[in-house]
Design a protein around this motif. Sequence first.
Motif, PDB file in Angstrom:
ATOM      1  N   VAL A  20       0.839  -1.194   0.000  1.00 21.19           N
ATOM      2  CA  VAL A  20       0.000   0.000   0.000  1.00 21.19           C
ATOM      3  C   VAL A  20       0.880   1.251   0.000  1.00 21.19           C
ATOM      4  O   VAL A  20       2.106   1.165   0.147  1.00 21.19           O
ATOM      5  N   TYR A  21       0.233   2.401  -0.130  1.00 20.93           N
ATOM      6  CA  TYR A  21       0.886   3.677   0.141  1.00 20.93           C
ATOM      7  C   TYR A  21      -0.034   4.393   1.108  1.00 20.93           C
ATOM      8  O   TYR A  21      -1.097   4.888   0.723  1.00 20.93           O
ATOM      9  N   ILE A  38       3.381   4.028   5.569  1.00 23.18           N
ATOM     10  CA  ILE A  38       3.277   2.568   5.628  1.00 23.18           C
ATOM     11  C   ILE A  38       3.251   2.088   4.187  1.00 23.18           C
ATOM     12  O   ILE A  38       2.470   2.583   3.379  1.00 23.18           O
ATOM     13  N   SER A  39       4.114   1.129   3.876  1.00 24.07           N
ATOM     14  CA  SER A  39       4.153   0.624   2.500  1.00 24.07           C
ATOM     15  C   SER A  39       3.671  -0.821   2.391  1.00 24.07           C
ATOM     16  O   SER A  39       3.589  -1.360   1.292  1.00 24.07           O
ATOM     17  N   GLY A  40       3.356  -1.457   3.518  1.00 23.72           N
ATOM     18  CA  GLY A  40       2.852  -2.820   3.463  1.00 23.72           C
ATOM     19  C   GLY A  40       2.193  -3.228   4.764  1.00 23.72           C
ATOM     20  O   GLY A  40       2.515  -2.710   5.836  1.00 23.72           O
ATOM     21  N   CYS A  51       2.964  -3.575  10.134  1.00 22.15           N
ATOM     22  CA  CYS A  51       3.073  -2.627   9.030  1.00 22.15           C
ATOM     23  C   CYS A  51       4.546  -2.371   8.740  1.00 22.15           C
ATOM     24  O   CYS A  51       5.386  -2.428   9.627  1.00 22.15           O
ATOM     25  N   ARG A  52       4.826  -2.105   7.471  1.00 22.01           N
ATOM     26  CA  ARG A  52       6.185  -1.743   7.066  1.00 22.01           C
ATOM     27  C   ARG A  52       6.249  -0.231   7.113  1.00 22.01           C
ATOM     28  O   ARG A  52       5.724   0.467   6.238  1.00 22.01           O
ATOM     29  N   LEU A  53       6.851   0.299   8.179  1.00 21.26           N
ATOM     30  CA  LEU A  53       6.796   1.711   8.506  1.00 21.26           C
ATOM     31  C   LEU A  53       8.128   2.395   8.251  1.00 21.26           C
ATOM     32  O   LEU A  53       9.183   1.871   8.589  1.00 21.26           O
ATOM     33  N   ARG A  54       8.028   3.573   7.667  1.00 27.18           N
ATOM     34  CA  ARG A  54       9.203   4.442   7.511  1.00 27.18           C
ATOM     35  C   ARG A  54       8.823   5.821   8.008  1.00 27.18           C
ATOM     36  O   ARG A  54       7.796   6.367   7.601  1.00 27.18           O
TER      37      ARG A  54
END
Length: 80
Positions: A20-21, A38-40, A51-54
Amino acid sequence: MVSADPAVPADPGERDVRWVYQPVEVDLGDGTWALGRISGWWQDASGRSWCRLRVGRSGQPACWERFDPKRVLLLPVSGL
Protein backbone atom coordinates in the motif's frame (compact mmCIF):
# COMPACT_ATOMS: atom_id res chain seq x y z
CA MET A 1 14.24 3.03 12.76
CA VAL A 2 14.51 0.24 15.25
CA SER A 3 11.34 -1.74 15.74
CA ALA A 4 9.36 -1.04 18.91
CA ASP A 5 8.81 -4.78 19.38
CA PRO A 6 11.88 -6.90 20.20
CA ALA A 7 10.12 -10.03 18.93
CA VAL A 8 9.86 -8.95 15.31
CA PRO A 9 9.41 -12.03 13.14
CA ALA A 10 11.38 -12.55 9.97
CA ASP A 11 10.10 -10.64 6.96
CA PRO A 12 6.81 -12.12 5.74
CA GLY A 13 6.57 -13.95 2.45
CA GLU A 14 5.78 -11.77 -0.55
CA ARG A 15 2.39 -13.44 -1.04
CA ASP A 16 1.37 -12.58 2.55
CA VAL A 17 1.95 -8.82 2.19
CA ARG A 18 -0.64 -6.30 1.03
CA TRP A 19 1.44 -3.48 -0.50
CA VAL A 20 0.00 0.00 0.00
CA TYR A 21 0.89 3.68 0.14
CA GLN A 22 -0.52 5.00 3.42
CA PRO A 23 0.62 8.32 4.87
CA VAL A 24 0.79 8.33 8.66
CA GLU A 25 1.77 10.47 11.62
CA VAL A 26 4.01 8.73 14.16
CA ASP A 27 4.37 9.50 17.87
CA LEU A 28 8.11 9.57 18.51
CA GLY A 29 7.61 9.03 22.23
CA ASP A 30 9.11 12.34 23.31
CA GLY A 31 6.01 14.48 22.81
CA THR A 32 6.72 15.09 19.12
CA TRP A 33 5.11 13.61 16.02
CA ALA A 34 6.60 13.00 12.57
CA LEU A 35 5.16 12.25 9.16
CA GLY A 36 5.79 8.77 7.83
CA ARG A 37 4.54 6.13 5.44
CA ILE A 38 3.28 2.57 5.63
CA SER A 39 4.15 0.62 2.50
CA GLY A 40 2.85 -2.82 3.46
CA TRP A 41 0.54 -4.73 5.81
CA TRP A 42 0.45 -8.36 6.91
CA GLN A 43 -0.91 -10.47 9.76
CA ASP A 44 1.06 -13.02 11.74
CA ALA A 45 -0.28 -16.44 12.74
CA SER A 46 -1.75 -14.91 15.94
CA GLY A 47 -3.77 -12.41 13.91
CA ARG A 48 -1.68 -9.40 14.94
CA SER A 49 -1.31 -6.66 12.31
CA TRP A 50 2.17 -5.59 11.22
CA CYS A 51 3.07 -2.63 9.03
CA ARG A 52 6.18 -1.74 7.07
CA LEU A 53 6.80 1.71 8.51
CA ARG A 54 9.20 4.44 7.51
CA VAL A 55 9.40 7.72 9.41
CA GLY A 56 10.20 10.66 7.14
CA ARG A 57 13.52 12.42 7.65
CA SER A 58 14.64 9.76 10.15
CA GLY A 59 17.42 8.52 7.90
CA GLN A 60 16.36 4.97 8.73
CA PRO A 61 15.01 2.41 6.26
CA ALA A 62 11.47 1.06 6.50
CA CYS A 63 11.03 -1.84 8.91
CA TRP A 64 8.26 -4.17 10.03
CA GLU A 65 6.56 -3.12 13.27
CA ARG A 66 3.49 -4.36 15.05
CA PHE A 67 0.77 -1.82 14.26
CA ASP A 68 -0.18 0.33 17.26
CA PRO A 69 -3.04 2.74 16.46
CA LYS A 70 -2.18 4.81 19.56
CA ARG A 71 1.29 5.51 18.14
CA VAL A 72 0.67 5.49 14.39
CA LEU A 73 -2.21 7.60 13.08
CA LEU A 74 -3.46 6.79 9.58
CA LEU A 75 -3.87 9.91 7.43
CA PRO A 76 -6.23 10.25 4.43
CA VAL A 77 -4.72 9.33 1.10
CA SER A 78 -6.99 11.73 -0.81
CA GLY A 79 -9.77 14.13 0.09
CA LEU A 80 -11.51 14.41 3.39
